[in-house]
Design a protein around this motif. Sequence first.
Motif, PDB file in Angstrom:
ATOM      1  N   ILE A 109       0.859  -1.178   0.000  1.00  0.00           N
ATOM      2  CA  ILE A 109       0.000   0.000   0.000  1.00  0.00           C
ATOM      3  C   ILE A 109       0.897   1.230   0.000  1.00  0.00           C
ATOM      4  O   ILE A 109       1.792   1.350   0.838  1.00  0.00           O
ATOM      5  N   PHE A 111       0.943   5.440   0.036  1.00  0.00           N
ATOM      6  CA  PHE A 111       0.244   6.720   0.164  1.00  0.00           C
ATOM      7  C   PHE A 111       0.677   7.630  -0.982  1.00  0.00           C
ATOM      8  O   PHE A 111       1.882   7.805  -1.232  1.00  0.00           O
ATOM      9  N   SER A 117       5.393   3.496   1.804  1.00  0.00           N
ATOM     10  CA  SER A 117       4.891   2.183   1.436  1.00  0.00           C
ATOM     11  C   SER A 117       4.755   1.287   2.669  1.00  0.00           C
ATOM     12  O   SER A 117       5.603   1.331   3.565  1.00  0.00           O
ATOM     13  N   GLU A 145      -7.542   9.541   2.607  1.00  0.00           N
ATOM     14  CA  GLU A 145      -6.243   9.505   1.919  1.00  0.00           C
ATOM     15  C   GLU A 145      -6.351   8.731   0.604  1.00  0.00           C
ATOM     16  O   GLU A 145      -7.048   7.724   0.506  1.00  0.00           O
ATOM     17  N   ILE A 147      -4.537   6.330  -2.111  1.00  0.00           N
ATOM     18  CA  ILE A 147      -3.488   5.325  -2.071  1.00  0.00           C
ATOM     19  C   ILE A 147      -3.407   4.587  -3.396  1.00  0.00           C
ATOM     20  O   ILE A 147      -4.306   4.693  -4.240  1.00  0.00           O
ATOM     21  N   CYS A 180     -11.565   0.717   0.833  1.00  0.00           N
ATOM     22  CA  CYS A 180     -11.259   1.756  -0.162  1.00  0.00           C
ATOM     23  C   CYS A 180     -12.263   1.706  -1.306  1.00  0.00           C
ATOM     24  O   CYS A 180     -12.714   0.637  -1.713  1.00  0.00           O
TER      25      CYS A 180
END
Length: 182
Positions: A109, A111, A117, A145, A147, A180
Amino acid sequence: VKDISVGMSIEIGLAASHDKIRTDIVEIAGDEMFIAATSQTKEFLGDTRKKEYTISVVVSNSMYIWNSVTIRKKEMEGKEYYVVMPNGNPKVMNRRKHPRLPMNNSCEIVFMKDHKSFKGNLVNISAGGYAFSSVASEFADAVGENIQLIIHNFPEIGDKPLNGLIIRSSNDNGTYIVGCRM
């Protein structure tokens, strides 16, 4: 009915119209659900004899729907209730717009704002989004956020990262379950 618990919300509709009322289940006994006979439920249900109702109850992420339900009034311990008696098994509908595919692939993942990471595991994926888990505390306050998710060992998408917006994050004993939207 065995999947339903006291406190769950129930929506009751008249089979012959589009009118509906929402209330809470206050008791369950066998295949019968009880709702309080409040002024609101009394006004909506009226005389329940010879009427058919439809009911729906949300259980986890599914909606249980019964058609052809009978309801009757009952007094117990000096209080009035309505007894909701569904017939047979419900029609079960997933409330999500897109079906989810459970997964257990490792993932990375990233950002978008600072390119940091983190390692994680993909929990599920759908046409509209995905969920992953990670022990990184950075996900505690990450709602909102942007990602990128890189899924390992998932040949269907190759090495193409999936962009997403974090819409929820819950702490499960130190592991963050992050949802997400793509």
